[in-house]
Design a protein around this motif. Sequence first.
Motif, short mmCIF file in Angstrom:
data_model
loop_
_atom_site.label_atom_id
_atom_site.label_comp_id
_atom_site.label_asym_id
_atom_site.label_seq_id
_atom_site.Cartn_x
_atom_site.Cartn_y
_atom_site.Cartn_z
N PRO A 132 0.84 -1.20 0.00
CA PRO A 132 0.00 0.00 0.00
C PRO A 132 0.87 1.24 0.00
N LYS A 133 0.25 2.40 -0.06
CA LYS A 133 1.00 3.65 -0.01
C LYS A 133 1.88 3.66 1.24
N VAL A 134 3.12 4.05 1.04
CA VAL A 134 4.11 4.01 2.12
C VAL A 134 3.81 5.09 3.15
N ASP A 135 3.81 4.71 4.41
CA ASP A 135 3.71 5.68 5.51
C ASP A 135 5.11 6.22 5.77
N ASP A 137 6.38 7.85 8.02
CA ASP A 137 6.84 7.73 9.41
C ASP A 137 7.38 6.34 9.73
N LYS A 138 7.09 5.37 8.83
CA LYS A 138 7.58 4.00 9.06
C LYS A 138 8.86 3.70 8.29
N VAL A 139 9.35 4.69 7.55
CA VAL A 139 10.59 4.51 6.80
C VAL A 139 11.78 4.67 7.74
N ASP A 140 12.80 3.85 7.54
CA ASP A 140 14.00 3.91 8.39
C ASP A 140 14.91 5.04 7.89
N TRP A 141 14.54 6.27 8.19
CA TRP A 141 15.26 7.44 7.70
C TRP A 141 16.69 7.51 8.26
N GLU A 142 16.85 7.08 9.49
CA GLU A 142 18.17 7.12 10.11
C GLU A 142 19.16 6.24 9.34
N ARG A 143 18.71 5.05 8.97
CA ARG A 143 19.56 4.14 8.20
C ARG A 143 19.83 4.70 6.81
N ILE A 144 18.80 5.27 6.19
CA ILE A 144 18.95 5.83 4.84
C ILE A 144 19.98 6.96 4.85
N GLU A 145 19.89 7.83 5.84
CA GLU A 145 20.84 8.94 5.91
C GLU A 145 22.26 8.43 6.14
N LYS A 146 22.39 7.41 6.98
CA LYS A 146 23.70 6.85 7.28
C LYS A 146 24.31 6.18 6.04
N GLU A 147 23.47 5.44 5.27
CA GLU A 147 23.98 4.68 4.13
C GLU A 147 24.16 5.54 2.88
N TRP A 148 23.24 6.52 2.70
CA TRP A 148 23.21 7.24 1.43
C TRP A 148 23.32 8.75 1.56
N GLY A 149 23.37 9.27 2.77
CA GLY A 149 23.60 10.70 2.95
C GLY A 149 22.46 11.58 2.47
N ILE A 150 21.23 11.07 2.50
CA ILE A 150 20.08 11.87 2.07
C ILE A 150 18.98 11.73 3.12
N LEU A 165 6.36 7.45 -2.38
CA LEU A 165 5.38 6.95 -1.40
C LEU A 165 4.33 6.05 -2.06
N TYR A 166 4.16 6.19 -3.39
CA TYR A 166 3.23 5.32 -4.12
C TYR A 166 3.99 4.15 -4.76
N ASN A 167 5.19 3.86 -4.23
CA ASN A 167 6.01 2.73 -4.69
C ASN A 167 6.46 2.87 -6.13
N HIS A 168 6.66 4.12 -6.57
CA HIS A 168 7.25 4.39 -7.87
C HIS A 168 8.67 4.91 -7.67
#
Length: 491
Positions: A132-135, A137-150, A165-168
């Motif tokens: 379904p549409k991605v929430d 708030d449930k995305v692991d932003w901390e890991r994303i920033e650490k791995e990819w710097g964004i 968020l619509y899986n595109h």
Amino acid sequence: MENNQDEPNVLIAHNNETGQIGAVTGQNPDGSPKMADVKSASLSDLVKFSKGQNPLEAFMSNFIRQAKNPSLFGFFKVAAGNFDTEGRALATLLENPEANKQMLDPYAVKADTYTQNVKETSNVSAENKKYPKVDPDKVDWERIEKEWGITRHDLEEQKQLTDMLYNHKSPGLAKLTTTIDGEKHELEARLSFKHNPDGTITLSPHIKKVEPQLDKAYNGYLFSEEEKTELLNDGAISHPVELINPKTGEKEPSIVHLDKLTNEIQSIPYKDVYVKNKICNIELDIKEIMQLKNGGTLRDREIITKDGRHFKADLRYSIDRRDLGLINMTSLKQSENVAQKEAAEQSESTAKKKVYNFTDAEGNPKRLRQWYRIPMDEKKQDEYLAGNNVEVGILNVEGKDYMVYLQFNKEKKMPESSFGVFENGKVVGFADASKVQAAINLQGKTNEATKNVTDKLDMGQTEPKNQQQKARQKQPDAQATSKKKPKGPRP
């Protein structure tokens, strides 16, 4: 009577409830067949189903998918060349289908095959949309920033997050920073979310390649020169090709695209492509549906959206979105005004002709949503309206990437664009440094200092850069001098 499978077929439909019999001339919006009287219909009016292109599959699949009651109709196919004889004979037999069942059977189109195809397509569609549409708030932003710097804020600011968020994939490239062997590296990539088995949501980058790998086999298939040209110029091959499915190891017809932002080759099995029969105000007939399903493109369609926007666009199936997509969109109003402006510049009666006005009644710049066919997000539009120099995006010209800059010229009351060369993920210098380079390389102009230099100029170059170029620049003058006879005293 034996049906020839090697020549085009036509369909004869029988309404099992009303007894109506007709030759199929198309398809109604509700999926039911459009029919003409068999005994008076002209063969040229009927839809012909070629075995090679197999639009029969598309017609039947769309019919079963859309019709409210598919079992209401029975279909019978006959070779187009035999329509005048066998077709009309079938119509007579269909007046009493139960009594003539044995004679009708060889011509009957078995709906079970196409029903299964629809179920498989539905399963694939469900698989593609299982998330379904991605929430956010449930995305692991901390890991994303650490791995990819964004960060989430970066994606929101760059207008990338909504599509993700619509899986595109993100609509544009994003800049990433990652550490490899202790060293930081900058990358560009389109982004999508990755749903991990443990339930976490992280980032899946589609990293931009320097160039597409078209000379290597892709899933067991080597592209022909014509197919390479199609991919490079148009971003899609206009027919299915036989690829090896990595999961099954079997060959299957597939459509192939090239993501021009990342130079990534994309594909989808032909059987998984479902083309709906309507987009915006455009209703597609079975031939158009089949052209799109085969990977082709419908050119220059006038599109009117629900909110009243009016523009021209090409239609193509989108592998990214698993749906019909619009590409090469051009505002009709803008294209008319540009054409008027060009005509006015070439005519003595410029004042009498309409040209596009880039300003409003108060002399302020109007909002531009694209430039050089490169879409501009709201942030860039706002920067342009504020009079700032805007980095629009990358324009590839003759194999070199140029960064297009845009700024509103208050004196001329119109936008002006300039170029800067984009190399290794960074703009080398500012756009002014490429004025001479772009004029000579891209516009065919010359200047005295480099008129005999045959190499393309580097950025910032305004004169010969090495001894070889200097020699080449002087050579014609030296030759001209050597041809002159020395003057001497007259006898």
